[in-house]
Design an enzyme around this catalytic site. Structure first.
Site, PDB file in Angstrom:
ATOM      1  CG  LEU A  85      -1.626   1.365   1.661  1.00 51.55           C
ATOM      2  CD1 LEU A  85      -2.692   1.643   0.371  1.00 51.55           C
ATOM      3  CD2 LEU A  85      -2.265   1.214   2.923  1.00 51.55           C
ATOM      4  CE1 TYR A  86       1.967   1.468   5.008  1.00 53.22           C
ATOM      5  CE2 TYR A  86       4.203   0.447   5.238  1.00 53.22           C
ATOM      6  CZ  TYR A  86       2.911   0.647   5.815  1.00 53.22           C
ATOM      7  OH  TYR A  86       2.561   0.194   7.058  1.00 53.22           O
TER       8      TYR A  86
END
Length: 314
Positions: A53-54
């Site tokens: 996600l990051y």
């Protein structure tokens, strides 16, 4: 030399402070990220935490930026076997949820971005109640059997679903979660203590808490009347408005003065001393922020200091 800690039933041995990779590709560009990673490993660290996600939330990003930076750093330094790399599945905008087909596709993307053929610790980022635990556990077990993942972890999961997952893995002889990543710190104890912690303890899971410094509040830089230039200032500064936040800050000031340590180090040391906790996660945007984090490996609070901080945070 700092003693490494074993992560639950896995064969992974880690430094007692995990470096959070959420800032890489967000508030830290590639050069800054490389510098932080270099300083962390030179200081004895070996445990880097990221997620697919990051940092999809940042304008212009689509997810995977942190993994890509870490992958380039591992390749540039030639140190893949010396670093325990943890990443997560289930929250990337293009690979949401924990359906087996999604897990299978997402892990390949993470491996590609990280430039490696194995992930040391693979977490389910958020539980997906729409998928039976049997399907999730079986899909994760296959990754272990295929040699793509060494150990498994769960984050943001209920005690009930965690126990179901562990029970199914035991019954079927499948790979099971060895690590739990809960939201846990001095101003957020109810997010872990209680049923979730008890489940982890019974099963011998190691806890690797995120938000260990409450988005920076537990570094002591947030004070009444002071403004802080940070992407997370609004959330972190809100703790000043609570009685618990103010009591915790006062206790941290006292213990830091007694021990000659930074406030952030004291907050991390309290967390590292809690039952089941193996290594808190904290991120650093600059090299200058790292010494206070690394110092947790050498700070042992007295029983009285631990009790004082525990009472202040109740």
């Amino acid at each position: 030399m700092t003693s490494l800690r074993t992560l639950g039933s896995s064969d992974l041995s880690v430094f007692p402070l995990s470096l959070g990779g959420n800032v890489f590709g967000w508030t830290a560009d590639q050069d800054q990220s490389f510098a932080v990673l270099d300083a962390y490993t030179h200081g004895g660290g070996n445990f880097v935490d990221t997620a697919d996600l990051y940092s999809a939330w940042s304008e212009g990003n689509s997810g995977g930026e942190s993994e890509a930076i870490i992958g380039k750093w591992l390749a540039a330094r030639g140190n893949r076997d010396d670093v325990v790399v943890a990443t997560k599945v289930g929250a990337h905008p293009g690979y949401k949820g924990l359906a087996p087909t999604n897990i299978k596709a997402a892990v390949e993307e993470s491996l590609r971005r990280l430039g490696t053929d194995y992930i040391d610790l693979y977490y389910t980022h958020f539980d997906d109640p729409s998928v039976p635990v049997e399907e999730i556990v079986a899909a994760l077990d296959q990754l272990v059997r295929d040699g793509k993942v060494r150990a498994l972890g769960a984050s943001n999961i209920s005690p009930e679903r965690l126990q179901e997952s562990l029970d199914f893995a035991d019954r079927e002889g499948l790979a099971k979660y060895a690590v739990l990543q809960p939201h846990y710190n001095l101003v957020s104890r109810g997010t872990y203590e209680g049923a979730l912690q008890e489940t982890a303890s019974r099963a011998g899971l190691a806890a690797v808490p995120y938000f260990a410094l409450a988005s920076g509040f537990l570094t002591g830089k947030y004070r009444p009347g002071q403004s802080v230039n940070s992407q997370r200032a609004e959330g972190a500064g809100g703790h000043l408005e609570t009685e618990r936040g103010r009591k915790v800050l006062a206790a941290l000031d006292k213990v830091a003065q007694e021990s000659g340590a930074e406030i952030a180090t004291v907050a991390l040391a309290w967390l590292a001393a809690r039952p089941t906790v193996a290594a808190p996660i904290a991120s650093a945007r600059t090299v200058e922020q790292l010494p206070a984090l690394l110092a947790v490996a050498d700070l042992e609070l007295t029983d009285a200091q631990v009790s004082e901080l525990t009472a202040a945070s109740a």
